[in-house]
Scaffold this motif. Structure first.
Motif, short mmCIF file in Angstrom:
data_model
loop_
_atom_site.label_atom_id
_atom_site.label_comp_id
_atom_site.label_asym_id
_atom_site.label_seq_id
_atom_site.Cartn_x
_atom_site.Cartn_y
_atom_site.Cartn_z
N LYS A 1 -36.06 -44.18 -7.84
CA LYS A 1 -36.90 -44.12 -7.25
C LYS A 1 -36.87 -43.68 -6.25
CE LYS A 1 -38.51 -49.12 -7.92
NZ LYS A 1 -38.94 -50.69 -6.74
N GLU B 1 -31.50 -47.97 -9.60
CA GLU B 1 -32.84 -48.76 -9.47
C GLU B 1 -33.49 -47.90 -7.89
OE1 GLU B 1 -36.57 -51.81 -8.87
OE2 GLU B 1 -34.02 -52.69 -9.26
N ARG B 2 -32.11 -47.62 -7.37
CA ARG B 2 -32.95 -47.59 -6.04
C ARG B 2 -32.89 -45.47 -5.85
NH1 ARG B 2 -29.91 -50.93 -3.31
NH2 ARG B 2 -27.40 -49.96 -3.61
N ASN C 1 -31.36 -54.48 -16.69
CA ASN C 1 -30.81 -55.11 -16.17
C ASN C 1 -30.74 -56.26 -16.25
OD1 ASN C 1 -28.49 -55.87 -13.84
ND2 ASN C 1 -30.02 -56.54 -12.53
N VAL D 1 -35.42 -49.50 -14.87
CA VAL D 1 -34.09 -50.31 -14.68
C VAL D 1 -34.26 -52.00 -14.73
CG1 VAL D 1 -32.50 -49.58 -12.67
CG2 VAL D 1 -33.81 -48.30 -13.30
N ALA D 2 -35.00 -52.91 -13.21
CA ALA D 2 -35.06 -53.61 -13.73
C ALA D 2 -35.16 -54.78 -15.19
CB ALA D 2 -36.74 -53.88 -12.62
N PRO E 1 -38.40 -45.43 -13.12
CA PRO E 1 -37.55 -46.77 -12.30
C PRO E 1 -38.18 -47.34 -13.06
CG PRO E 1 -38.53 -44.47 -11.39
CD PRO E 1 -38.94 -44.27 -12.69
N GLU E 2 -38.99 -48.03 -13.83
CA GLU E 2 -40.30 -49.13 -13.96
C GLU E 2 -38.66 -49.80 -14.80
OE1 GLU E 2 -42.53 -50.11 -11.84
OE2 GLU E 2 -42.63 -48.50 -10.89
N ARG F 1 -28.68 -52.04 -9.19
CA ARG F 1 -29.51 -51.91 -8.06
C ARG F 1 -28.99 -50.69 -6.79
NH1 ARG F 1 -30.45 -56.76 -5.67
NH2 ARG F 1 -31.53 -58.45 -6.95
N PRO G 1 -37.68 -47.45 -1.75
CA PRO G 1 -37.12 -48.60 -2.61
C PRO G 1 -36.84 -49.80 -1.83
CG PRO G 1 -35.12 -47.30 -2.00
CD PRO G 1 -35.99 -46.30 -1.73
#
Length: 246
Positions: A211, A207-208, A146, A142-143, A139-140, A204, A218
């Motif tokens: 998480k 990512e959701r 992106n 993904v952003a 999860p850390e 996005r 999220p």
């Protein structure tokens, strides 16, 4: 610009850009996972070799790397790459080096207690990575991944210099044939923005889901926030005014 030029050049160029982006991103993701994981190895030789890859590709120009695969590689190894695949290799390997730092940092941020728990359960290093470390690090990643994917999308315009008929190449052909500079490049800007927006929305969702997979809710950030007591500019927020009350 006429509709005929749009269907003859822009739409095929859009498809080529999408293909280069997808293939380059897939290669970059695989390289990111492999090199980023190897850089956390307990063996110094593995860390050295993977770190050398990271430094080499981070420190070289993507454009020069593109020229190397297109023109130097055939002379050195006797094998001519298709221009599109030369571009995919250059972009995938280059951006994969940047992505490996994202993977390494996310894995390093996993609490030590989690690793110790895996050791206590007699997990092998691969089992700890697959069952404990990577699910929490993903999860850390993904952003930042992106943002890297969007940079890669914009970097695909470089393949036009080796005659790959992507969006940038198609726009330049139309500009030279019609002289319509402003309409052509404005259209290209809009199309790149739409592609980048689609990547962002897709990531996005990823990512959701990532998480949710580790039990985190999220964060939903509203597009616009009302100016209220919780906002930095609110009259009652003394921190926003340096701690001085009016």
């Amino acid at each position: 610009m006429t509709w005929g030029l749009f269907t003859t050049w822009i739409l095929p160029g859009l498809w080529v850009t999408v293909q280069v982006t997808i293939f380059s991103a897939a290669l970059a993701f695989a390289v990111s996972l492999a090199i980023g994981t190897l850089r956390t190895s307990r063996w110094w030789i593995v860390r050295f070799l993977s770190g050398a890859y990271f430094e080499i590709f981070r420190g070289t120009s993507a454009l020069v790397m593109l020229f190397w695969f297109a023109f130097a590689f055939p002379l050195m190894f006797g094998y001519q790459l298709v221009p599109m695949w030369a571009g995919v290799l250059a972009l995938g390997l280059t951006y994969g080096a940047y992505g490996s730092e994202i993977v390494r940092g996310a894995l390093a941020a996993v609490p030590v207690a989690q690793r110790e728990a895996g050791i206590a359960l007699s997990f092998t290093p691969m089992q700890r990575l697959r069952r404990v470390e990577f699910p929490q690090a993903w999860p850390e990643m993904v952003a930042p991944l992106n943002a890297l994917a969007i940079e890669l999308l914009k970097g695909t315009a470089l393949v036009s210099v080796i005659s790959v008929s992507d969006l940038a190449f198609a726009g330049n052909v139309i500009r030279l044939s019609t002289g319509d500079n402003a309409p052509v490049y404005t259209l290209l800007l809009v199309m790149y923005f739409i592609l980048a927006f689609a990547i962002t929305r897709g990531m996005r969702v990823v990512e959701r889901q990532a998480k949710k997979g580790i039990g985190q809710e999220p964060e939903r950030v509203p597009l616009f926030r009302k100016r209220g007591a919780g906002s930095p500019g609110a009259a009652g927020d003394t921190r926003a005014m340096g701690g001085v009350n009016a």
